[in-house]
Structure formats: C-alpha cells, structure tokens
Design an enzyme around this catalytic site. Structure first.
Site, PDB file in Angstrom:
ATOM      1  N   GLU B 170       0.830  -1.220   0.000  1.00 43.90           N
ATOM      2  CA  GLU B 170       0.000   0.000   0.000  1.00 43.90           C
ATOM      3  C   GLU B 170       0.853   1.254   0.000  1.00 43.90           C
ATOM      4  OE1 GLU B 170       0.821   1.724   2.876  1.00 43.90           O
ATOM      5  OE2 GLU B 170       1.874  -0.120   3.434  1.00 43.90           O
ATOM      6  N   GLU B 312       4.482  -0.191   1.032  1.00 46.41           N
ATOM      7  CA  GLU B 312       4.666  -0.375  -0.422  1.00 46.41           C
ATOM      8  C   GLU B 312       4.662  -1.842  -0.811  1.00 46.41           C
ATOM      9  OE1 GLU B 312       8.324   1.265  -1.811  1.00 46.41           O
ATOM     10  OE2 GLU B 312       7.944   3.266  -1.047  1.00 46.41           O
TER      11      GLU B 312
END
Lengths: 347, 347
Positions: B170, B312
């Site tokens: 994310e 991420e």
C-alpha cells in the site's frame, strides 16, 4: 598476529561512510524506513570500499570433516552421514545445493577431513588434512600441525576463488559439540548454556552429550589462546572456516556466516583478528541455544530468525537475497530529487 | 457472510497434510531442521492444494489512496507524496519497484483513491472510488457505498490477474493512522499501544497524532461490525486490500501480507471470514509498535524482523525468496532413500 595468518586491518573510511549514509538517506523513503537493510547496505559498501557496492560471483564454501568425539554418542546421526551428505551436496539434493541453485551461488564442498575416500569430481575440493579429528575427551582434537594445515586449507579455498563475497557453511557429524566447547570458552558461559540437541538428540542424548563435553572441557581447561583452543576442542572444518574468514577478511571480501558452527569458527578468527567481524554478515540465529549467546558475545545481529538448525550454509544461502536487495536499493532506488518527491514537513 | 463478499471455506485436507508432512520429514535433513521453512512449505501446499506446490506469476499489488485525516497533521509527509510515489513506483525508482524487479514480481499500482489525475500508463490500474477519504475525526472516512466499491476494486484487481499468489502492499500518506484505529478496535488494545511514528514523526508529532486519533476513536466508538469499522475508520486502499485478500482466499491463492497497514486490512477481512488467515503468509514484523500486537491477535508469525517501516509491499517482496525456497525444498531436495543417506540412530 600469528605469523602464518594474514593481517586484517580495521576498516576506517569516514568519507566513504558519509557518502554511503548520504546516498541511503536520500533514497525515496522515510529516514531509516528500510531498517536493517540500510545498515546492511552501509556495511557492504564499507567492506567492499565502494559507493555502489556490487556483489560479484558469490562462493558458497561448505567445509566438511569428521569428529573423533562422534564415537562417544554425541550426535543423533552416525559419522557416515558426513560423507554421504558430501555426495548429496555434489549430487544437488541437499538443502544447500537447492538454495545455492536458487540464488546462483557457486557451491564448493571442501573435504578437510572426512573419513571417506572420494573420487575427484566437479565441485569437490580435496584437501584432507586427516581422516577425522581425534576424540577430544582423550587428548587434543588436532595436533598444532593439523590445525595450521586446516587453517591453510580454508585460506587457500578462498584465495583460489573469484568474486568478492564468500558464504561459509559446514558439514560434520559431531561438530555442534566442538562448537559448544569453543563457544563456552570464548564467551565464558557455562557449558550447559552452549550445548544443544544438534541434529536432534532426545533428553537422554542431550544429557550424555553434556557429560561427554564436560570431560573434554575439564581435560582442556588449561588451554590458553584461541589457536590452542581451536586445536584442542575444534574440528578440521572449523579450523578451515576460521582460516577462510581470515583470508576473506584480509582480501576485503564480504563474509556471510551461517549458523552455530560457523559462528564459533568466526569467533576464533575474531579472537585472533577482531577486525574480521567488520566484514561479517551473520545470516541467522539458529535454534541451537548457544548460538544466540555467541552472537551476543560477538555483538552480531543476525538477519534471519527462522528456527533453522541444519548448517551446510543453508541459513547463509537463505539470507543471501537480502544482501542483493541492500545493494540494489543503493544502486537502483531513486532519490527525492530525481523522482521529484516531496520531503518531510517540519513537525 | 455478507452477500456481496466471497465465501472463504476453511481448508481441511488431512490426506494432503499427511503427504506433505511425510515428504518434508523424508528430506535429507534432521527432522524439523529447516524450522519455519518447513511450516511454510506445508502451508503453501495446503493453500494451493498441491503435493508439490508451485508459485506461479506472483502479483505485487500496491493499493494507493489518500486520507482526509492527513490534513490534521498526523504524518511527517504531505499528501502530495502519495501521488508522487505512484509515479515513482511506475518509474521503477521506489523500493517496491526495485525489489519487484529483483524477484520477478509483476507490479501493479492500483489507484483506489489518490487525490491526483494520472494519465493511463502500463502498470497503473485506475479504479478511483473517490479522490480521498473524508476526515474521520469529523465523520465516517467512507460512505458505505464507497467502502463497498473499494472492496470491489480489490476483488477485481486480484480476479483479473494471473498466477496463484498475491503480495499485498500500500501507499497512502496518513494510512498508519487508519491502521492504528482499526487495530485498536480489532485487538481491544488501548489506542496508544497501536499508534506509532509512521513515516517518522517526532515526539510532538506523535502526541498530536495520538490526540487526533483519539477524537476519531471517540467519535466512532459506536461502530459495531468489521465492515462498519472499515468504512468509518479505514481507508480506500485498506478496504481494497481487505477485498483483495478475500478474493485471493476464495480463489485459493497464497496471500503475502506486508506490514502494519496491510495486516490491519487483512484483520478486517479475517473478521469477516476467518479462514482468510489460513492463506496468509505474514512477511515481517514492522517497526510500528502496534504491528506486533496485531500479529499476535491474528496468531500470525511473521517471517522477517528487520525493523522495516516503509510499506509499499517492500517487506512482502523481501520475504518472497523464502516462499520460493520452501517450494524448492519440497520439489528438489533428495530423500534419505534417494540419496542413500543413513537415518538417525536410536538414542
């Protein structure tokens, strides 16, 4: 330093350290957000002396030897497993073989003292110093001569190979006994804190192992320096690994240290030349209880903690992609400037 | 189960479990000597329903969205960093891009709610539900409609992609605030135990974040079920990740969960469908203090512990080679019989 061993100077390059730190801090991520990977990138740069370190031709060296003390029932497996596993490494079916293949590590098995005659074959370095160590409960495991020869085997194994990084592994039924004795002496901890189940002793087996090793510890209580300890309580493969670590350190290669047995060998090398540790990446904390104590003694922070207790360099191979990631982060990640990403705001 | 979400049946196949266990135990290594890797091999086999599980076409999905609460100064970085980092992912310069390249993971960035208009480009899935969530201290972060739409974005992102494994990541400035609120509610722990420095708040910033989040928690104290919590306190990317996890679980894909924010999303999914957790491999324990508590709540044992706090999907990507190793151990390691290695002796 002992005259027949290489000199390992301390690494000290504040300009390089500052440059690496600056590069890491300017990557597009919050400061320190890559945690241990950032410290690893810094270490790799410092060891290799490069602002953009590149790991080249990694060598997985598995040093194999037998142990006289194995006849005393300190292992769940018979000594024959040492040579059988050498065949398994070379045949590609051992964990270390599989992981080496996965990660493109050149695997060499070094026979420093296996009680078996091997035919010459690719991937096997024949450098047998003796067919095994002697039983350390009855006398020294190695003569001074044998110990020196085994150290030299490790040095040559590294010196003759390409690349700038070595991963150290071992195979030798009985060698967690030697590691435990060395760890106890080097850390000053009680022997019981350093002795574990090895390949899988049950409670009775563990008790027997401890009692046998206590005899060995008592017999060699007067050993003084690290080399003397190594000869009396070590193993041929352990001496070779110590030599390999010293040689790799002197050549400024990165050293990836596997589990308990390799850490004990590196602890001997570090007792001789403390700057060896600057070059070492400790791959994992093993399930052998003495390993954590030994790592703490060395000030080492292992990368992985997966309950491994296999040896062979398997833990070193499993940690390998993290070293690759650390160098790729340095080489390939964008900076805040190049990616036009905003920096943190004053808080 | 809520009607618009997929059903996730519990995995239960004692015959397969026994076959996998037998295969693992007969590899040339002491029983259990590969530690967590053995449990991982077993899990991958059970999830994929294969005696020799193969991981195919791994998909790294990075869900990105902005957060209304970011305007309240809960992050060290401005919201613009969300869209700037989307460009960085797609340009190949972010940590997740670098690690995806290293490991051959197909990287897709999913815009579920970034406050920026992106041009269509390879690797970007445009599925914006709203330009950001609303400030959850003033009302619900999402309407029920938006939350449902975001769940559906995650479901479709998985359903439309090949392969049998997804790695979830994310990006969203402010999303550790949403994760903390969800974690506190789902674990029952005090909010303070779940709130951390995120991208790097100083002490004053952390205090401010906690105070802002306490307002949000108080305002939504009457939220009842997991979907209601998700809509009121979550984020668009968090809802999408929950949907992705449910879809992947229903399709019997392996789910590799990144850090705190992804774990919070998966905790929501697990509250809706507990069997999701059987399919999850938790990649790492992050440096955000609430993450360990959340993992413990989920009964999850993360593979890595490297002090990461980047998100991420970077931790998921770093753990990836361990999944590959687990399958290779099953597929490629010799058995005692095939390698003619002696078994342990009675002790």
């Amino acid at each position: 330093m002992i005259s027949f061993l290489p000199t390992v100077p301390a690494l000290h390059d504040p300009a390089l350290e500052a440059a690496l730190g600056h590069a890491i801090d300017n990557k597009t991520k919050p400061l320190g957000a890559l945690g241990r990977l950032e410290a690893l990138a810094l270490q790799l740069g410092l060891v290799l002396g490069e602002r953009m370190p590149r790991l080249r031709e990694p060598q997985l060296l598995v040093f194999a030897a037998d142990h006289g003390v194995a006849a005393r029932g300190v292992s769940a497996y018979p000594s024959d497993v040492t040579w059988q596993m050498v065949h398994n490494f070379l045949g590609g079916g051992a964990a270390a073989s599989v992981l080496a293949r996965q990660h493109g590590l050149a695997l060499t098995v070094v026979d420093v003292g296996v009680a078996h005659d091997f035919a010459a074959q690719p991937g096997l370095l024949q450098a047998k110093v003796a067919p095994a160590t002697a039983d350390m409960t009855q006398g020294p495991a190695m003569t001074e001569q044998q110990c020196r020869a085994a150290l030299q085997v490790g040095r040559s194994a590294v010196a003759d190979r390409p690349g700038n990084v070595v991963l150290l592994g071992e195979m030798g039924i009985g060698n967690s006994s030697a590691a435990a004795l060395l760890a106890a002496r080097l850390t000053g901890l009680p022997l019981a804190a350093c002795v574990g189940r090895g390949t899988g002793l049950d409670d009775a087996g563990l008790e027997r192992k401890l009692s046998v090793l206590q005899q060995a510890a008592d017999r060699h209580a007067d050993a003084t320096d690290a080399l003397d300890l190594l000869a009396r309580l070590g193993g041929l493969e352990i001496a070779a690994i110590a030599g390999a670590a010293l040689q790799a350190a002197a050549e400024r290669r990165v050293i990836v240290v596997d589990g308990y047995i390799c850490s004990a060998a590196v602890a001997v090398a570090a007792a001789l030349s403390p700057a060896v540790l600057q070059r070492c990446v400790f791959a994992h904390a093993s399930a052998e209880p003495g390993h954590r104590a030994l790592l703490a003694h060395l000030g080492a922070e292992p990368l992985l903690d997966l309950g491994l207790r296999l040896g062979e360099g398997s833990g070193a191979a499993l940690a390998w992609p993290l070293l690759e990631s650390a160098t790729r982060v340095l080489a390939e990640m964008a900076s805040f400037e190049s990616a036009q990403v905003s920096r943190e705001t004053a808080t």
